[in-house]
Write a protein that holds these residues in place. Structure first.
Motif, PDB file in Angstrom:
ATOM      1  N   ALA A   1      67.554  28.284  48.913  1.00  0.00           N
ATOM      2  CA  ALA A   1      66.205  27.874  48.509  1.00  0.00           C
ATOM      3  C   ALA A   1      65.867  28.461  47.143  1.00  0.00           C
ATOM      4  O   ALA A   1      66.338  29.541  46.774  1.00  0.00           O
ATOM      5  CB  ALA A   1      65.193  28.332  49.555  1.00  0.00           C
TER       6      ALA A   1
ATOM      7  N   THR B   1      63.451  25.937  55.457  1.00  0.00           N
ATOM      8  CA  THR B   1      63.261  25.621  54.037  1.00  0.00           C
ATOM      9  C   THR B   1      62.986  26.836  53.161  1.00  0.00           C
ATOM     10  O   THR B   1      63.170  26.776  51.951  1.00  0.00           O
ATOM     11  CB  THR B   1      62.137  24.586  53.855  1.00  0.00           C
ATOM     12  N   THR B   2      62.559  27.940  53.753  1.00  0.00           N
ATOM     13  CA  THR B   2      62.372  29.157  52.955  1.00  0.00           C
ATOM     14  C   THR B   2      63.717  29.804  52.612  1.00  0.00           C
ATOM     15  O   THR B   2      63.794  30.655  51.726  1.00  0.00           O
ATOM     16  CB  THR B   2      61.498  30.185  53.702  1.00  0.00           C
TER      17      THR B   2
ATOM     18  N   ARG C   1      67.765  25.081  50.797  1.00  0.00           N
ATOM     19  CA  ARG C   1      67.220  23.890  50.139  1.00  0.00           C
ATOM     20  C   ARG C   1      67.854  22.615  50.696  1.00  0.00           C
ATOM     21  O   ARG C   1      67.177  21.630  50.953  1.00  0.00           O
ATOM     22  CB  ARG C   1      67.472  23.999  48.639  1.00  0.00           C
ATOM     23  N   ARG C   2      69.183  22.635  50.842  1.00  0.00           N
ATOM     24  CA  ARG C   2      69.902  21.488  51.383  1.00  0.00           C
ATOM     25  C   ARG C   2      71.322  21.908  51.755  1.00  0.00           C
ATOM     26  O   ARG C   2      71.773  23.005  51.415  1.00  0.00           O
ATOM     27  CB  ARG C   2      69.948  20.337  50.372  1.00  0.00           C
TER      28      ARG C   2
END
Length: 195
Positions: free
Chosen positions: A53, A136-137, A140-141
């Motif tokens: 992230a 998500t913290t 990111r992907r």
């Protein structure tokens, strides 16, 4: 993880010495233990990596291990399996992981000395990238690389890699693990798939 959380400082053989904050561990360069787990799809012959992230304190936005984390003071190596569920929503028992041994890594950057005894694992999953639930913290992907492309991380001269989706990734977009680290992981993947 908070900079004030307590980690167990160990010697190079892994014997516990005393506890210290994460911040002290990294500013003083104290040996500590971490958990790294790579998710592979042995049928498709792919390795899944995470892009960290953007708000992460260390190496924001860079590509790294599928799921990883520090072992807190009082935790066992088996407790590290929580990272898979926390970061990518993959529920696995410790018994479903395949151990690759302990890798000692030392990384020195300005104001940051990271000395880790890394407990290395891999686990097999046929789940598509869209099937994971990302924290998500932290993440990111997710991106997938063919085994052959992933193996190129172990070559010093590699400057560019390509994901299975055709995205071009520069070498400097990866967390700077030594090439020997990537070589160790790839050898473990190869041995696992050939058994």
């Amino acid at each position: 993880m908070s900079e004030s959380e307590q980690l167990m400082v160990v010697d190079e053989a892994g014997q516990p010495l005393y506890t210290a904050t994460r911040q002290d561990v990294h500013t003083q360069g104290l040996w500590h233990e971490t958990f790294h787990c790579f998710v592979i799809d042995s049928i498709k012959q792919q390795v899944v990596l995470q892009q960290r992230a953007d708000q992460k304190k260390d190496f924001p936005g860079m590509l790294d291990i599928t799921a990883a984390g520090h072992l807190l003071a009082g935790e066992s190596v088996a407790d590290g399996v929580r990272e898979l569920e926390e970061e990518i929503g993959l529920v696995k028992s410790f018994e479903e992981l395949h151990g690759l041994g302990v890798y000692q890594e030392e990384l020195r950057l300005p104001g940051f000395i990271d000395r880790e005894r890394i407990h290395l694992f891999l686990t097999d999953s046929a789940k598509p990238l869209t099937g994971y639930s990302l924290q998500t913290t932290e993440v990111r992907r997710l991106l997938a690389f063919s085994f052959a492309e992933f193996a190129r991380l172990a070559e010093e001269e590699t400057t560019v890699l390509t994901t299975v989706e055709g995205e071009t990734i520069q070498r400097n977009q990866f967390v700077p693990h030594p090439t020997d680290y990537w070589k160790t992981v790839y050898a473990g993947i190869k041995a696992y798939c050939e058994r």
